[in-house]
Design an enzyme around this catalytic site. Structure first.
Site, short mmCIF file in Angstrom:
data_model
loop_
_atom_site.label_atom_id
_atom_site.label_comp_id
_atom_site.label_asym_id
_atom_site.label_seq_id
_atom_site.Cartn_x
_atom_site.Cartn_y
_atom_site.Cartn_z
N ALA A 29 0.84 -1.19 0.00
CA ALA A 29 0.00 0.00 0.00
C ALA A 29 0.88 1.25 0.00
CB ALA A 29 -0.93 -0.01 1.21
N ALA A 30 2.06 1.15 -0.60
CA ALA A 30 3.03 2.24 -0.55
C ALA A 30 2.47 3.56 -1.08
CB ALA A 30 4.29 1.85 -1.31
N SER A 31 1.81 3.54 -2.19
CA SER A 31 1.29 4.78 -2.76
C SER A 31 0.22 5.39 -1.86
CB SER A 31 0.71 4.54 -4.15
OG SER A 31 1.74 4.13 -5.02
N LEU A 32 -0.63 4.58 -1.32
CA LEU A 32 -1.67 5.05 -0.43
C LEU A 32 -1.06 5.55 0.88
CD1 LEU A 32 -4.69 5.36 0.18
CD2 LEU A 32 -4.68 3.01 1.00
N THR A 33 -0.04 4.87 1.36
CA THR A 33 0.59 5.24 2.62
C THR A 33 1.14 6.66 2.56
OG1 THR A 33 1.17 2.94 3.03
CG2 THR A 33 2.39 4.59 4.27
#
Length: 133
Positions: free
Chosen positions: A87-91
């Protein structure tokens, strides 16, 4: 037909978990579990996502379930409740927004202040006019 099978599968799952639903009744709106399960199962059946994990916790009670597949290529792999999602982009968005708003609440940052007041290197080429907002 697929939708009806998905709903029947959810109904069977909930009947099998009747004892669990009874103990969660005081903490959660247990009737909503059937709607949530049906929505996720339908999304998988309609091809909108390959799978997912639902994990709700409140006051020490937990409801969790894995749905569908965690991988479809090169081979299908069943989703598990401990599947780790990237979920890197969301994080970045969630963590940054939360941190900025906490600093604003504490009076340590102003949304109207130029970014260059906080990050000295953020100057030149008209960047001085850019605010946090």
């Amino acid at each position: 037909m697929i939708r009806r099978l998905a709903l029947l599968a959810v109904a069977g799952f909930l009947c099998a978990r009747g004892a669990v639903a009874a103990e969660l009744r005081d903490t959660f709106h247990a009737g909503k579990f059937a709607q949530i399960d049906a929505a996720i199962t339908l999304a998988i059946a309609d091809g909108r996502c390959p799978g997912g994990v639902l994990w709700l916790e409140r006051d020490g009670a937990a409801y969790h379930r894995a749905y569908g597949q965690s991988a479809v290529e090169p081979a299908r792999e069943a989703m598990t409740e401990d599947t780790i999602f990237d979920a890197a982009s969301l994080t970045k968005v969630v963590a940054t927004t939360t941190a900025i708003l906490q600093l604003v609440e504490r009076g340590q940052l102003s949304l109207e202040a130029p970014v260059s007041e906080t990050i000295a290197e953020f100057r030149g080429a008209g960047k001085e006019a850019i605010t946090l907002r």
